[in-house]
Design an enzyme around this catalytic site. Structure first.
Site, PDB file in Angstrom:
ATOM      1  N   ASP A 143      22.593  -0.604 -28.416  1.00  0.00           N
ATOM      2  CA  ASP A 143      23.845  -0.051 -27.887  1.00  0.00           C
ATOM      3  C   ASP A 143      24.265   1.227 -28.622  1.00  0.00           C
ATOM      4  O   ASP A 143      25.438   1.405 -29.007  1.00  0.00           O
ATOM      5  CB  ASP A 143      24.958  -1.105 -27.916  1.00  0.00           C
ATOM      6  CG  ASP A 143      24.647  -2.275 -26.982  1.00  0.00           C
ATOM      7  OD1 ASP A 143      23.987  -2.049 -25.961  1.00  0.00           O
ATOM      8  OD2 ASP A 143      25.052  -3.409 -27.290  1.00  0.00           O
ATOM      9  N   ASN A 179      21.448   3.636 -20.161  1.00  0.00           N
ATOM     10  CA  ASN A 179      21.999   2.280 -20.121  1.00  0.00           C
ATOM     11  C   ASN A 179      23.492   2.346 -19.849  1.00  0.00           C
ATOM     12  O   ASN A 179      24.157   3.301 -20.254  1.00  0.00           O
ATOM     13  CB  ASN A 179      21.775   1.620 -21.494  1.00  0.00           C
ATOM     14  CG  ASN A 179      22.358   0.219 -21.574  1.00  0.00           C
ATOM     15  OD1 ASN A 179      22.135  -0.606 -20.687  1.00  0.00           O
ATOM     16  ND2 ASN A 179      23.111  -0.051 -22.630  1.00  0.00           N
ATOM     17  N   MET A 191      19.233  -7.545 -19.940  1.00  0.00           N
ATOM     18  CA  MET A 191      19.681  -8.241 -21.145  1.00  0.00           C
ATOM     19  C   MET A 191      18.541  -8.577 -22.102  1.00  0.00           C
ATOM     20  O   MET A 191      18.589  -9.571 -22.810  1.00  0.00           O
ATOM     21  CB  MET A 191      20.480  -9.500 -20.756  1.00  0.00           C
ATOM     22  CG  MET A 191      21.658  -9.224 -19.850  1.00  0.00           C
ATOM     23  SD  MET A 191      22.740  -7.872 -20.381  1.00  0.00           S
ATOM     24  CE  MET A 191      23.932  -8.779 -21.341  1.00  0.00           C
ATOM     25  N   ARG A 192      17.505  -7.748 -22.131  1.00  0.00           N
ATOM     26  CA  ARG A 192      16.425  -7.910 -23.110  1.00  0.00           C
ATOM     27  C   ARG A 192      16.514  -6.795 -24.132  1.00  0.00           C
ATOM     28  O   ARG A 192      16.794  -5.641 -23.766  1.00  0.00           O
ATOM     29  CB  ARG A 192      15.053  -7.792 -22.435  1.00  0.00           C
ATOM     30  CG  ARG A 192      14.665  -8.959 -21.591  1.00  0.00           C
ATOM     31  CD  ARG A 192      14.449 -10.238 -22.343  1.00  0.00           C
ATOM     32  NE  ARG A 192      13.344 -10.194 -23.311  1.00  0.00           N
ATOM     33  CZ  ARG A 192      13.124 -11.139 -24.209  1.00  0.00           C
ATOM     34  NH1 ARG A 192      13.930 -12.173 -24.306  1.00  0.00           N
ATOM     35  NH2 ARG A 192      12.106 -11.060 -25.034  1.00  0.00           N
ATOM     36  N   ILE A 193      16.244  -7.129 -25.387  1.00  0.00           N
ATOM     37  CA  ILE A 193      16.168  -6.090 -26.420  1.00  0.00           C
ATOM     38  C   ILE A 193      14.723  -5.585 -26.449  1.00  0.00           C
ATOM     39  O   ILE A 193      13.780  -6.385 -26.498  1.00  0.00           O
ATOM     40  CB  ILE A 193      16.588  -6.663 -27.786  1.00  0.00           C
ATOM     41  CG1 ILE A 193      18.070  -7.040 -27.733  1.00  0.00           C
ATOM     42  CG2 ILE A 193      16.315  -5.672 -28.914  1.00  0.00           C
ATOM     43  CD1 ILE A 193      18.590  -7.724 -28.979  1.00  0.00           C
ATOM     44  N   HIS A 247      26.948   0.195 -20.728  1.00  0.00           N
ATOM     45  CA  HIS A 247      27.446  -0.854 -21.620  1.00  0.00           C
ATOM     46  C   HIS A 247      28.951  -1.000 -21.372  1.00  0.00           C
ATOM     47  O   HIS A 247      29.661   0.008 -21.253  1.00  0.00           O
ATOM     48  CB  HIS A 247      27.171  -0.463 -23.075  1.00  0.00           C
ATOM     49  CG  HIS A 247      27.619  -1.507 -24.053  1.00  0.00           C
ATOM     50  ND1 HIS A 247      26.903  -2.670 -24.274  1.00  0.00           N
ATOM     51  CD2 HIS A 247      28.730  -1.585 -24.833  1.00  0.00           C
ATOM     52  CE1 HIS A 247      27.549  -3.408 -25.160  1.00  0.00           C
ATOM     53  NE2 HIS A 247      28.659  -2.783 -25.517  1.00  0.00           N
TER      54      HIS A 247
HETATM   55  C1  GAR Z   1      27.626  -5.088 -16.738  1.00  0.00           C
HETATM   56  O1  GAR Z   1      28.967  -5.263 -17.131  1.00  0.00           O
HETATM   57  C2  GAR Z   1      26.870  -4.262 -17.762  1.00  0.00           C
HETATM   58  O2  GAR Z   1      27.648  -3.237 -18.337  1.00  0.00           O
HETATM   59  C3  GAR Z   1      26.526  -5.302 -18.793  1.00  0.00           C
HETATM   60  O3  GAR Z   1      26.151  -6.417 -18.037  1.00  0.00           O
HETATM   61  C4  GAR Z   1      26.864  -6.420 -16.799  1.00  0.00           C
HETATM   62  C5  GAR Z   1      25.865  -6.540 -15.681  1.00  0.00           C
HETATM   63  O4  GAR Z   1      26.500  -6.722 -14.452  1.00  0.00           O
HETATM   64  N1  GAR Z   1      25.500  -4.847 -19.657  1.00  0.00           N
HETATM   65  C6  GAR Z   1      25.446  -5.136 -20.948  1.00  0.00           C
HETATM   66  O5  GAR Z   1      26.251  -5.850 -21.518  1.00  0.00           O
HETATM   67  C7  GAR Z   1      24.253  -4.528 -21.695  1.00  0.00           C
HETATM   68  N2  GAR Z   1      24.555  -4.402 -23.070  1.00  0.00           N
HETATM   69  P1  GAR Z   1      25.734  -6.410 -13.100  1.00  0.00           P
HETATM   70  O6  GAR Z   1      24.426  -7.187 -13.161  1.00  0.00           O
HETATM   71  O7  GAR Z   1      26.638  -6.949 -12.019  1.00  0.00           O
HETATM   72  O8  GAR Z   1      25.526  -4.929 -13.010  1.00  0.00           O
END
Ligand code: GAR
Length: 221
Positions: A147, A109, A92-94, A111
């Site tokens: 994204d 990635n 979750m870092r840009i 998403h």
């Molecule tokens: C997942 O739903 C992933 O797609 C999202 O965070 C969640 C992480 O869950 N990623 C984003 O939103 C990135 N833009 P996890 O840690 O259980 O895999």
């Protein structure tokens, strides 16, 4: 054949990371998980990785003066472990533009939406607010824009009448756990490649005639 050395970058729970680690245990899987990196020392996913015997590293963004300094520190860790491909699994870092440029074509990635719809945060609420009937998830190559980048694989799930963001996120997450290992397989074995379309934009072409279906998971599968 030698397996591709893959790193997984996480910030939290790590359920997608766990799905990739599990998939990579198969003898015929073309990638091995060489490293898990988190920017958050308390990320629960780190404990899962350690239990699985995967090397871990923490590179905290808090100790760095700017984004590029952080990105370079992550890259040093990746290089130290001989990483060839980087996956972002709830990271979750840009990044600064430096990181996707350094790892261009070797950075993917996941998403939790059908991109290019619903970028950024609060993705499931965005989908509910838009009233879409289908949502899903996307695995894509990362470019400096948020994204965005050539799409490798997508899975669709239905949006049901009594969904809230949490219920929809859980349904999407189950699809993520199936899609990400499939997409990584396509990239690691060289079947999914970036090609330049006639209009100059980049797309992902999938080499083997049967494989494109692996890149599309439908809700009724
Ligand atoms: C997942 O739903 C992933 O797609 C999202 O965070 C969640 C992480 O869950 N990623 C984003 O939103 C990135 N833009 P996890 O840690 O259980 O895999």
């Amino acid at each position: 054949m030698a397996k591709l050395k893959v790193a997984i970058l996480i910030s939290g729970r790590g359920s997608n990371m766990a799905a990739l680690i599990e998939a990579a245990k198969a003898a015929d899987y073309p990638a091995e998980i060489a490293l898990v990196v988190s920017n958050v020392a308390e990320a629960p996913g780190l404990a899962i990785a350690r239990k699985e015997g995967v090397p871990t590293a923490v590179v905290s963004h808090r100790d760095r003066p700017d984004r590029e300094t952080f990105d370079r520190a992550v890259s040093v860790e990746l290089e130290r472990h001989g990483v060839e491909l980087v996956t972002l699994a709830g990271f979750m870092r840009i990044f600064s533009p430096w990181f996707p440029t350094r790892w261009a074509g070797r950075l993917i990635n996941i998403h939790p939406s059908l991109l290019p719809c619903f970028k950024g945060l609060h993705v499931q609420q965005q989908a509910l607010d838009a009233g879409v009937r289908l949502s899903g998830c996307t695995v894509h190559f990362v470019i400096p824009d948020l994204d965005a980048g050539p799409i490798i694989a997508q899975a669709a799930v239905p949006v049901l009448p009594d969904d809230d963001a949490e219920r929809l996120a859980a349904r999407v997450l189950a699809a993520e756990h199936r899609l990400f290992p499939l997409a990584l397989r396509l990239v690691a074995d060289g079947r999914a490649r970036i090609v330049v379309a006639p209009d100059g934009s980049e797309r992902v072409a999938i080499a083997d005639a049967a494989a494109p279906l692996d890149a599309i998971l439908n809700p009724l599968d």
